[in-house]
Design an enzyme around this catalytic site. Structure first.
Site, PDB file in Angstrom:
ATOM      1  N   VAL A 241      36.252  38.143  41.862  1.00 13.28           N
ATOM      2  CA  VAL A 241      34.845  38.230  41.472  1.00 13.28           C
ATOM      3  C   VAL A 241      34.620  37.261  40.312  1.00 13.28           C
ATOM      4  O   VAL A 241      35.320  37.318  39.300  1.00 13.28           O
ATOM      5  CB  VAL A 241      34.443  39.654  41.054  1.00 13.28           C
ATOM      6  CG1 VAL A 241      32.965  39.687  40.677  1.00 13.28           C
ATOM      7  CG2 VAL A 241      34.714  40.641  42.181  1.00 13.28           C
TER       8      VAL A 241
ATOM      9  N   GLY B 173      37.054  39.453  37.477  1.00 10.64           N
ATOM     10  CA  GLY B 173      38.114  40.352  37.923  1.00 10.64           C
ATOM     11  C   GLY B 173      38.737  39.819  39.190  1.00 10.64           C
ATOM     12  O   GLY B 173      38.206  38.925  39.847  1.00 10.64           O
ATOM     13  N   ALA B 174      39.888  40.371  39.554  1.00 10.35           N
ATOM     14  CA  ALA B 174      40.576  39.947  40.766  1.00 10.35           C
ATOM     15  C   ALA B 174      41.448  41.088  41.252  1.00 10.35           C
ATOM     16  O   ALA B 174      41.910  41.929  40.475  1.00 10.35           O
ATOM     17  CB  ALA B 174      41.423  38.701  40.503  1.00 10.35           C
ATOM     18  N   GLY B 175      41.655  41.117  42.553  1.00 10.00           N
ATOM     19  CA  GLY B 175      42.501  42.132  43.161  1.00 10.00           C
ATOM     20  C   GLY B 175      43.120  41.587  44.427  1.00 10.00           C
ATOM     21  O   GLY B 175      43.032  40.395  44.722  1.00 10.00           O
ATOM     22  N   GLY B 176      43.747  42.468  45.196  1.00 11.75           N
ATOM     23  CA  GLY B 176      44.414  42.029  46.400  1.00 11.75           C
ATOM     24  C   GLY B 176      43.475  41.474  47.445  1.00 11.75           C
ATOM     25  O   GLY B 176      43.865  40.639  48.263  1.00 11.75           O
ATOM     26  N   MET B 177      42.200  41.903  47.449  1.00 15.74           N
ATOM     27  CA  MET B 177      41.275  41.475  48.490  1.00 15.74           C
ATOM     28  C   MET B 177      40.529  40.200  48.131  1.00 15.74           C
ATOM     29  O   MET B 177      40.025  39.522  49.020  1.00 15.74           O
ATOM     30  CB  MET B 177      40.259  42.596  48.773  1.00 15.74           C
ATOM     31  CG  MET B 177      40.885  43.929  49.121  1.00 15.74           C
ATOM     32  SD  MET B 177      41.918  43.864  50.589  1.00 15.74           S
ATOM     33  CE  MET B 177      40.664  43.834  51.843  1.00 15.74           C
ATOM     34  N   GLY B 178      40.413  39.865  46.860  1.00 15.33           N
ATOM     35  CA  GLY B 178      39.674  38.669  46.493  1.00 15.33           C
ATOM     36  C   GLY B 178      39.407  38.590  45.010  1.00 15.33           C
ATOM     37  O   GLY B 178      40.037  39.278  44.205  1.00 15.33           O
TER      38      GLY B 178
ATOM     39  N   ASP C 114      30.244  58.247  47.075  1.00 16.00           N
ATOM     40  CA  ASP C 114      31.203  58.039  45.982  1.00 16.00           C
ATOM     41  C   ASP C 114      30.455  57.844  44.666  1.00 16.00           C
ATOM     42  O   ASP C 114      30.719  56.897  43.925  1.00 16.00           O
ATOM     43  CB  ASP C 114      32.098  56.843  46.275  1.00 16.00           C
ATOM     44  CG  ASP C 114      33.403  56.867  45.451  1.00 16.00           C
ATOM     45  OD1 ASP C 114      33.751  57.952  44.947  1.00 16.00           O
ATOM     46  OD2 ASP C 114      34.051  55.823  45.330  1.00 16.00           O
TER      47      ASP C 114
ATOM     48  N   LYS D 250      31.324  37.691  44.584  1.00 15.12           N
ATOM     49  CA  LYS D 250      32.532  38.309  45.128  1.00 15.12           C
ATOM     50  C   LYS D 250      33.009  37.498  46.332  1.00 15.12           C
ATOM     51  O   LYS D 250      32.276  37.334  47.308  1.00 15.12           O
ATOM     52  CB  LYS D 250      32.214  39.747  45.533  1.00 15.12           C
ATOM     53  CG  LYS D 250      33.267  40.481  46.322  1.00 15.12           C
ATOM     54  CD  LYS D 250      32.715  41.860  46.670  1.00 15.12           C
ATOM     55  CE  LYS D 250      33.626  42.632  47.596  1.00 15.12           C
ATOM     56  NZ  LYS D 250      33.039  43.931  47.975  1.00 15.12           N
TER      57      LYS D 250
END
Length: 725
Positions: free
Chosen positions: A29, A22-27, A137, A43
């Site tokens: 995985v 996976g990937a997102g704005g912060m980095g 959470d 990560k």
């Protein structure tokens, strides 16, 4: 699971990288393998975030916290480097689906499974509470399912007992629907272990019944019911008395009346001591097996950007090269009861020899051509026509494409009728559209029930109330509205860094405004601080909220709302206060009404949007597309036309992978789409591998800025380096 890209390293910290999880704005995985052969999830944080001392300190804390947890039901940390330029954290790889994926996709789980789940999660929470931590959470998305038991993940907002809110006193941290009443109304007060037990009760009720105990809808309404109303009894009466009692006591409004984690564990294990490996039902075990198999056979690394459909040229589509289905020299738009059919091919099929015996695959374009969104529907039709022409103009093609256009007028009832008409045509192998949320909501379930791939270009799945988990042939190439904060987060972190950000949360924005605020609070721009300042839906005076926001000397202000008129009021208040920092908003505000009502106060505002403006982009593919569009239609590309062009390209890539057979079935195309990567004119299209089939949102958004009273295209958010202030 996605293939490694050319820019990904071969190894990191002694781990050989195998694939992207996976990937997102912060980095990013990664799936990786250790020297001893163990699989881990690794990560990696992007360097621009790690450069901020505050962010790096929080990452060190996350690593320290996670490393100190060694219980059976939490995911163990195996290695980390908090001081690297791009710091990273490795944890044991868990191939199972999340509880949310399992229940949303398969329905409620058996009562015995829920009892075992509750006992083991209570054990995990007991271990957490024993070292003085509160998770804060606990929700289905943070629980992974594997044969030997669940795993509790994501300790990003976990805090010590008695710790107050992360940011502003009026900020709510956590996930509505699973928050405890004290989290909802704490406003800086203490949240203790009993809060996690309330969340556990919500999780168990959802798992056993498929329903959230405080319902769904806009976040403020859910939060109100959590604090003031009893939980809904839907489905709970059919549960075994022991399980029902545990859920009811966990959901007590008063924290003092809830059981401890140890008491829940004891209650659920005294009469159910078994933790046999078959505690999960067969459908969930199949998901685990599927993911485990993929982990053992990761996709090969891509050498570079995947090849796309041939980029069109300005000369490539003269009218004399548009041919009829049978090979005559005139363009055909054959109107019939099934829609308008267009087949475009390169050269005369009867004389060229190249295309004489290739099959034809028909695509249906389901759009609004006569209703309120007819301009967008027309633009998508033009983009799709151009893509069909681009394919059929290639040399040595193995199949031709035909396009059939259907108009639903933007009406839900007509969309259902249109879907039935499309499905009555045996030659159709994929559908592009519908183009409106109402049309998609009405028609997509019908297409999915018939195993017909349906590629949504402009309608967001969450806005249409659809799920790619339950509708197995629904392929969404537009990022969901829940990811709308990613471009703004990137902009305020990399392009125009803001370490102090203020959010003006517009009460008239409903759940959208709450989601925007929560996302920015949980992932602050530049790893800094976020303060939240609410404006009631009943007032149009943004002055007091702006004044409160500016007392914290923010470097940026985010308007969290959807109303162009109310955003203009916010802009005027900021201008009156002489705020000179960055100001951002979201696509629903990008309307002429905002520019008119805000006047000069709108200048400099930056907005995210899910669509490109190809004629303003600088990439070679965008330039070629724009030139071909102008040559073919005599006008600039319209909104969503490039995305529709890419939808045809994505389907073409899937057909290429399936071979030249004439017997390709729609279900085969649907299955292949989600394993297809495509670098389009507008953006890269890649999907999260697993049961969700969701679009990977990384690098799929765009930024615009108000300049001289107009919305000017800046570019794809990850490619914007500097903007005019």
């Amino acid at each position: 699971m996605q293939a490694l890209r050319a820019e990904d390293p071969e190894e990191l910290g002694g781990h050989r990288l195998l694939a992207r999880l996976g990937a997102g704005g912060m980095g990013v995985v990664y799936l990786a393998r250790t020297a001893d052969g163990s699989l881990v999830a690794l990560k990696v944080i992007r360097a621009e975030y790690a450069a901020d001392p505050g962010f790096r300190a929080r990452f060190r804390r996350e690593v320290r916290l996670a490393t100190g947890l060694a219980g059976r039901w939490v995911v163990a940390v195996t290695a980390a480097d908090t001081e690297a330029r791009e710091p990273w954290l490795a944890t044991a790889f868990v191939p199972g689906p999340s509880l949310a994926e399992a229940v949303d996709g398969l329905g409620p789980l058996p009562a015995d499974t829920v009892v075992t789940l509750g006992a083991q999660l209570a054990s995990a929470l007991g271990e957490l509470h024993a070292v003085g931590l509160v998770h804060r959470d606990v929700k289905p998305g943070n629980i992974l399912l594997v044969p030997d038991g669940p795993r509790l993940i994501d300790f990003g907002i976990a805090k010590g007992v008695g710790t107050t809110a992360l940011t502003a006193p009026d900020a709510v941290v956590g996930t509505p629907g699973y928050l405890s009443p004290e989290q909802t109304r704490a406003r800086g007060g203490e949240v203790g272990p009993a809060s996690d037990l309330f969340s556990l009760g919500c999780v168990l009720a959802y798992t056993a019944t498929g329903h959230r105990p405080f319902g769904t809808g806009e976040a403020p309404a859910v939060l109100y019911r959590t604090v003031h109303e009893p939980h809904a009894p839907t489905g709970l009466a059919q549960l075994p008395p022991l399980l029902r009692t545990v859920i009811d006591t966990c959901l007590a409004k008063d924290p003092a009346l809830r059981p401890t984690a140890a008491e829940v564990h004891s209650a659920l294990t005294d009469n159910n001591p078994s933790t046999a490996p078959d505690w999960l039902p067969p459908p969930v075990l199949r998901l685990v097996a599927e993911r485990s198999a993929r982990a053992l056979d990761p996709p090969p690394r891509t050498a570079g950007p995947p090849a796309s459909l041939s980029a069109p040229t300005a000369q490539g589509f003269s009218r004399r090269r548009i041919l009829t289905i049978g090979g005559s020299a005139a363009a055909v738009l054959a109107a019939s009861g099934t829609g308008a059919v267009v087949l475009l091919a390169r050269g005369h099929p009867t004389t060229s020899g190249t295309h004489h015996d290739v099959p034809t695959h028909t695509l249906a374009l389901h759009v609004d051509l006569t209703g309120a969104q007819k301009i967008l529907g027309k633009a998508q039709m033009q983009g799709a026509l151009l893509a069909v022409a681009a394919h059929n103009a290639r040399k040595d093609i193995n199949y031709r494409l035909a396009l059939v256009s259907y108009d639903d007028g933007g009406d839900a009832a007509q969309a259902r009728t249109t879907a039935h008409r499309v499905l009555a045509q045996p030659s159709v192998i994929a559908v592009i559209g519908p183009s409106t949320p109402a049309g998609a909501r009405a028609a997509a379930p019908l297409y999915a029930a018939a195993s017909m791939p349906v590629v949504l270009v402009s309608a967001a799945d969450d806005a249409a109330g659809l799920s790619t988990t339950t509708l197995r042939t629904l392929c969404v190439t537009r990022r969901s509205d829940s990811s709308r904060t990613l471009p703004i987060l990137f902009y305020l972190t990399r392009t125009r860094p803001s370490h102090r950000t203020a959010v003006i949360q517009d009460g008239a924005g409903g759940e959208t405004a709450v989601d925007i605020t929560r996302n920015l609070v949980e992932t602050p721009p530049s790893g800094g601080t976020v303060t939240v300042h609410q404006v009631a839906a009943t007032t149009s005076d943004f002055g007091p909220a702006v004044s409160r926001a500016l007392t914290a000397r923010p470097q940026a202000v985010v308007y969290g709302g959807t109303s162009p008129r109310r955003a203009a009021a916010c802009a005027r208040a900021l201008a009156t206060a002489r705020f000179t920092g960055a100001v951002t908003g979201f696509e629903p505000v990008m309307r002429a009404e905002f520019l008119t009502a805000a006047g000069r106060a709108a200048e400099g505002w930056v907005f995210e949007a899910p669509y490109t403006e190809a004629q303003s982009a600088t990439a070679p593919a965008a330039r070629a597309f724009t030139a071909a569009f102008r040559a073919r239609f005599g006008e600039q590309p319209g909104q969503w036309s490039a995305e529709a062009y890419d939808a045809v390209g994505l389907i073409g890539r899937a057909l290429d992978a399936l071979g030249t057979t004439t017997a390709i079935q729609p279900a085969q195309v649907a299955e292949r789409l989600f394993h297809t990567a495509y670098d389009g004119v507008a953006k890269p299209i890649r999907f999260v591998q697993g049961s969700t089939h969701a679009l990977d949102p990384e690098n799929t958004g765009f930024l615009y800025q108000v300049r001289d009273g107009e919305f000017r295209f800046l570019g794809r958010y990850d490619q914007v380096r500097a903007v005019q202030s």
